[in-house]
Scaffold this motif. Structure first.
Motif, short mmCIF file in Angstrom:
data_model
loop_
_atom_site.label_atom_id
_atom_site.label_comp_id
_atom_site.label_asym_id
_atom_site.label_seq_id
_atom_site.Cartn_x
_atom_site.Cartn_y
_atom_site.Cartn_z
N PHE A 177 0.82 -1.21 0.00
CA PHE A 177 0.00 0.00 0.00
C PHE A 177 0.86 1.26 0.00
O PHE A 177 1.97 1.28 0.54
CB PHE A 177 -0.93 0.02 1.21
CG PHE A 177 -1.91 -1.12 1.26
CD1 PHE A 177 -2.86 -1.26 0.26
CD2 PHE A 177 -1.86 -2.04 2.28
CE1 PHE A 177 -3.76 -2.32 0.29
CE2 PHE A 177 -2.76 -3.09 2.32
CZ PHE A 177 -3.72 -3.24 1.32
N ILE A 184 0.79 5.63 0.78
CA ILE A 184 0.13 6.65 1.61
C ILE A 184 0.49 8.00 1.02
O ILE A 184 1.66 8.38 0.97
CB ILE A 184 0.60 6.57 3.08
CG1 ILE A 184 0.23 5.22 3.66
CG2 ILE A 184 -0.01 7.70 3.90
CD1 ILE A 184 0.79 4.96 5.04
N ARG A 211 -4.31 4.27 4.44
CA ARG A 211 -3.67 3.90 3.18
C ARG A 211 -4.44 4.45 1.99
O ARG A 211 -5.65 4.73 2.07
CB ARG A 211 -3.56 2.38 3.08
CG ARG A 211 -4.86 1.66 2.80
CD ARG A 211 -4.73 0.17 3.01
NE ARG A 211 -5.89 -0.54 2.53
CZ ARG A 211 -7.03 -0.64 3.18
NH1 ARG A 211 -7.17 -0.04 4.34
NH2 ARG A 211 -8.04 -1.32 2.66
#
Length: 541
Positions: A457, A459, A511
């Motif tokens: 993931f 961010i 995320r």
């Protein structure tokens, strides 16, 4: 010439030796020599020198003192309970060697927090570095304060030397021999200092065994009879319950070695990954024996003191297990239990002069690796991570070196100020509290690296990583306070696991690429989970 002057003379000669080594190792050095030793360090030198860095002055005087200290509800004395954490450390080093070292070598990192920048964004990179600098500055100066205070109380105070002079001189010593060479120098000096520390440890054990007229086996049997040798604490509510101590030791090693620039800059100074792994695993195995020897020494120190008139305190005829020492002329016991035991016996006339000299050299040898590595590491992290010095095309190499030296000097001043703050507090329990607070800052690093390594993931929201890494330690502190206040359970070294887990969950919530409804679900789920856990502990206990 009195004994104090003789001991100071040995310290001076020892330091001159370090300066000579520094002179030869720092010739033709540049910024890469300072930061990572030009990746030419010998793995066996790094492995041996890291023992001194890992143990520090606190271990040298504190671990032996824990053997006879009061422990959890199920045991009178601490014994060898600390060894369960050492086993955790041992397992943790294998994880660092298997997961983190390959990552750092693959990316050819100077600062390990560069990984966070490449994996997430510049914000994560800077946050990782800042958390490390705060952690290491507080932790290193707390350790320095404890050792400087021992030297001050037991040696220099009687000579009329003020505390601030002692602290300043010792820091200037460290500054002088690391100023040019950095990692290139401390790989060599730490090896020398680790040698002296281990020689001091062995010499003290041999002397006490000889004085007590005991063999190793006979001494261990007596320690066993006095309940000084138990390894495992079976009380699940105790902070030293063996399962959580082992688990905590694993994650402490991952965070405070594998995610710590001070420890890893020496590992990545080795020429290749294979040798760096050899270094890590050799170092891990050696620590098993060295820490066991320190615990055995602790038991011998208590036996020696008891044979020479020391005793545990008594109130209304009942033995008080947190007071131990020799009676003064008024019949009062001056408590030397814990950190003061080893220094008191070594420097107050209970041991012969030769053992006092060996103790002082061992103590200084434990102090310097902790200080030189920390000072070099925070300088490296600040220059590479926050100033982006390696990528700066506008400065010449000479200008970069001058800037790095200014940063190095600035952190020396900051270290001195922090030591004086600890002195003003003048309370060992506060020092340990502040060291524990410093440990909170490794939780976010643990969570950040785990999220980067084990998920894919991204961010992207600005300041979201900063918010999570601030809120996670705050939430950890609140949970720890509530559990301690309202239950019988005591959170010990597993605190860093909780901190890292909260950081990981927080990063998962923020995320990139999730819907608002999913985001709300995770906020509600996390809140319910924490409340349920607290209620469960409250009613079960």
């Amino acid at each position: 010439m009195n004994s104090g002057t003789v001991l100071l003379l040995f310290v001076f000669v020892y330091f001159i030796g370090l300066l000579v080594i520094s002179y030869f190792t720092s010739r033709n050095s540049d910024n890469q020599s300072f930061f990572i030793g030009n990746k030419k360090s010998k793995w066996w030198l790094v492995a041996f020198g890291m023992i001194g860095t890992s143990l520090s002055g606190v271990t040298f005087i504190s671990v032996p003192g824990t053997v006879g200290k009061m422990t959890g509800s199920e045991y009178i004395y601490g014994g060898f309970e600390y060894y369960m954490m050492v086993i955790g450390f041992f397992i943790g080093y294998f994880i660092v060697a298997a997961i983190l070292l390959p990552l750092y070598y693959k990316m050819n990192l100077t600062s390990i927090y560069t990984y966070l920048g490449k994996r997430f964004n510049v914000e994560a990179h800077k946050i990782g570095s800042i958390f490390f600098i705060i952690s290491r500055a507080i932790g290193a100066t707390a350790r320095l304060y404890l050792v400087v205070n021992v030297l001050q109380i037991f040696l220099l105070e009687g000579l009329g030397v003020p505390f601030w002079v002692t602290a300043l001189v010792l820091l200037l010593m460290v500054l002088l021999y690391t100023f040019e060479g950095g990692v290139k120098t401390i790989v060599i000096t730490d090896t020398l200092q680790t040698s002296f520390m281990i020689i001091s440890l062995i010499a003290c054990i041999i002397y006490i065994l000889s004085h007590l007229n005991l063999s190793l086996g006979e001494a261990y049997t007596i320690l066993e009879q006095k309940n000084y040798t138990h390894f495992i604490n079976f009380d699940p509510n105790s902070k030293t319950f063996f399962l959580k101590t082992i688990l905590g030791g694993i994650f402490i090693t991952i965070a405070m070695t594998g995610l710590d620039q001070e420890m890893m800059q020496k590992n990545i100074s080795v020429d290749n990954l294979k040798n760096s792994k050899k270094n890590m695993l050799t170092f891990a195995g050696t620590l098993l024996f060295v820490n066991l020897a320190f615990l055995f020494l602790g038991g011998l120190l208590y036996l020696f003191a008891l044979q020479n008139g020391a005793e545990y305190g008594k109130i209304d005829g009942e033995t008080v297990t947190n007071i131990f020492g020799f009676k003064d002329s008024a019949g009062n016991i001056k408590n030397i239990m814990g950190d003061d035991l080893f220094p008191a016996l070594s420097l107050q006339g209970h041991f012969p002069m030769i053992i006092s000299v060996i103790f002082i050299i061992g103590l200084i040898s434990a102090l310097f690796p902790s200080a030189d590595g920390a000072l070099t590491a925070v300088t490296s992290s600040y220059c590479v991570d926050l100033l982006n010095l390696n990528e700066d095309k506008n400065r010449t190499e000479k200008e970069k070196k001058q800037l790095r030296m200014k940063v190095h000097l600035t952190f020396t001043i900051i270290f001195f100020i922090l030591i004086m703050v600890f002195k003003a507090l003048n309370d060992k329990s506060i020092v340990y509290l502040i060291m524990e607070i410093a440990g909170y800052t490794y939780g976010p690093l643990l969570g950040l690296f785990a999220f980067g390594i084990f998920t894919k993931f991204q961010i992207s929201r600005k300041y979201s990583i900063l918010a999570v890494t601030i809120l996670a330690p705050v939430a950890t502190y609140i949970i720890n306070y509530l559990v301690t206040t309202y239950t019988h359970y005591r959170i010990g070294v597993e605190l860093i696991i909780l901190n890292g887990l909260l950081t990981f969950v927080g990063l998962f919530i923020i995320r990139q690429g999730k819907s608002d409804s999913e985001k709300k679900f995770w906020y509600i789920f996390l809140t319910i989970l924490i409340i349920a856990r607290l209620i469960f502990k409250l009613f079960i206990n």
